[in-house]
Design an enzyme around this catalytic site. Sequence first.
Site, PDB file in Angstrom:
ATOM      1  NE  ARG A  14       7.224  -2.947   6.146  1.00 25.36           N
ATOM      2  CZ  ARG A  14       5.939  -2.717   5.937  1.00 25.36           C
ATOM      3  NH1 ARG A  14       5.422  -2.838   4.730  1.00 25.36           N
ATOM      4  NH2 ARG A  14       5.167  -2.371   6.947  1.00 25.36           N
ATOM      5  NE  ARG A  25      16.462  -3.865   9.801  1.00 27.54           N
ATOM      6  CZ  ARG A  25      16.440  -4.695   8.748  1.00 27.54           C
ATOM      7  NH1 ARG A  25      15.330  -5.355   8.437  1.00 27.54           N
ATOM      8  NH2 ARG A  25      17.511  -4.895   8.021  1.00 27.54           N
ATOM      9  NE  ARG A  82       1.709  -4.206  11.208  1.00 28.69           N
ATOM     10  CZ  ARG A  82       2.832  -3.977  10.515  1.00 28.69           C
ATOM     11  NH1 ARG A  82       3.982  -4.437  10.954  1.00 28.69           N
ATOM     12  NH2 ARG A  82       2.773  -3.301   9.418  1.00 28.69           N
ATOM     13  NE  ARG A 107      -4.699  -0.946   9.730  1.00 27.85           N
ATOM     14  CZ  ARG A 107      -3.574  -0.374   9.263  1.00 27.85           C
ATOM     15  NH1 ARG A 107      -3.591   0.846   8.810  1.00 27.85           N
ATOM     16  NH2 ARG A 107      -2.461  -1.066   9.252  1.00 27.85           N
ATOM     17  CE  LYS A 118      -2.220  -1.019   3.866  1.00 24.25           C
ATOM     18  NZ  LYS A 118      -1.525  -2.293   4.216  1.00 24.25           N
TER      19      LYS A 118
HETATM   20  P1  AMP Z   1       0.499   0.868   8.943  1.00 21.60           P
HETATM   21  O1  AMP Z   1       1.630   1.835   8.812  1.00 21.60           O
HETATM   22  O2  AMP Z   1      -0.678   1.219   8.091  1.00 21.60           O
HETATM   23  O3  AMP Z   1       0.941  -0.561   8.796  1.00 21.60           O
HETATM   24  O4  AMP Z   1      -0.023   0.994  10.451  1.00 21.60           O
HETATM   25  C1  AMP Z   1       0.818   0.704  11.548  1.00 21.60           C
HETATM   26  C2  AMP Z   1      -0.016   0.596  12.809  1.00 21.60           C
HETATM   27  O5  AMP Z   1      -0.648   1.858  13.083  1.00 21.60           O
HETATM   28  C3  AMP Z   1      -1.155  -0.407  12.758  1.00 21.60           C
HETATM   29  O6  AMP Z   1      -0.731  -1.738  13.044  1.00 21.60           O
HETATM   30  C4  AMP Z   1      -2.098   0.151  13.808  1.00 21.60           C
HETATM   31  O7  AMP Z   1      -1.615  -0.107  15.122  1.00 21.60           O
HETATM   32  C5  AMP Z   1      -1.960   1.665  13.583  1.00 21.60           C
HETATM   33  N1  AMP Z   1      -2.913   2.156  12.567  1.00 21.60           N
HETATM   34  C6  AMP Z   1      -2.622   2.705  11.355  1.00 21.60           C
HETATM   35  N2  AMP Z   1      -3.736   3.058  10.694  1.00 21.60           N
HETATM   36  C7  AMP Z   1      -4.768   2.700  11.496  1.00 21.60           C
HETATM   37  C8  AMP Z   1      -6.181   2.782  11.362  1.00 21.60           C
HETATM   38  N3  AMP Z   1      -6.761   3.288  10.261  1.00 21.60           N
HETATM   39  N4  AMP Z   1      -6.935   2.320  12.395  1.00 21.60           N
HETATM   40  C9  AMP Z   1      -6.378   1.806  13.500  1.00 21.60           C
HETATM   41  N5  AMP Z   1      -5.050   1.672  13.693  1.00 21.60           N
HETATM   42  C10 AMP Z   1      -4.246   2.126  12.695  1.00 21.60           C
END
Ligand code: AMP
Length: 224
Positions: free
Chosen positions: A133, A166, A178, A94, A19
């Site tokens: 990564r 990281r 996740r 989400r 993404k």
């Molecule tokens: P990401 O960078 O999108 O992988 O998000 C990293 C972490 O941030 C996730 O595992 C959640 O803990 C939190 N997070 C990011 N976006 C959301 C969202 N829309 N709703 C809830 N938690 C989020």
Amino acid sequence: MAADKAPVVILLGPPGAGKGTQARMLEEDFGLIQLSTGDLLRAAVAQGTEAGRKARAVMEAGQLVSDEIVLAVLKDRMAQPDVARGIILDGFPRTDGQAAALDALLAGNGQRVTAAVSLEVDDEAMVGRVSGRYTCAACGEGYHDEFKQPAVAGTCDKCGGTGFKRRADDTAGTVRERLKAYHAQTAPLIAYYEGKGVLERIDAMGSIAAIRAALGQIMGRVAA
Ligand code: AMP
């Protein structure tokens, strides 16, 4: 581009689906603005804001931060004028609640979701993709221990930077959490957007270039 015509593109997919990488390419290719709630939350954690203090442990456990906190950081960002060019939502919505809040926020501006693109991948492959990564600390260019090392070891191909970082939550154990959160709370949104007639699916096990091309075709069709 008039604000009411600005595309609103959602990228849906589990951690590691690409993404973030594809959102940055859509910025380059179509001049849209990437809005990553993960990046916004990581910035809040780094700045030690109240939202960041509340979110930190939840993020490190691989669980979802509350809708209230996520919506607050997103609304702040959406109040900035550059979003009028059109946005790519990376990692948002989400949950059902976030999807409904987004619809309401857009409706207030006479807008709606242009396309929700589901990046379809194999869960098991995601554990390897995510846990290897890292990014350039200076420009954010992405690398991977196995799939994409810098041409000169220790030096970023894009900006020449020599510092790399990281994410704290990119460990194999946290990725599995996740993935569970994705299937329980986020994957149901695929049906939600299908019902609205805006869902697009892409096989995201292919190359970065192939996925970029597939997204380009979708953009040509829905946002011309
Ligand atoms: P990401 O960078 O999108 O992988 O998000 C990293 C972490 O941030 C996730 O595992 C959640 O803990 C939190 N997070 C990011 N976006 C959301 C969202 N829309 N709703 C809830 N938690 C989020």
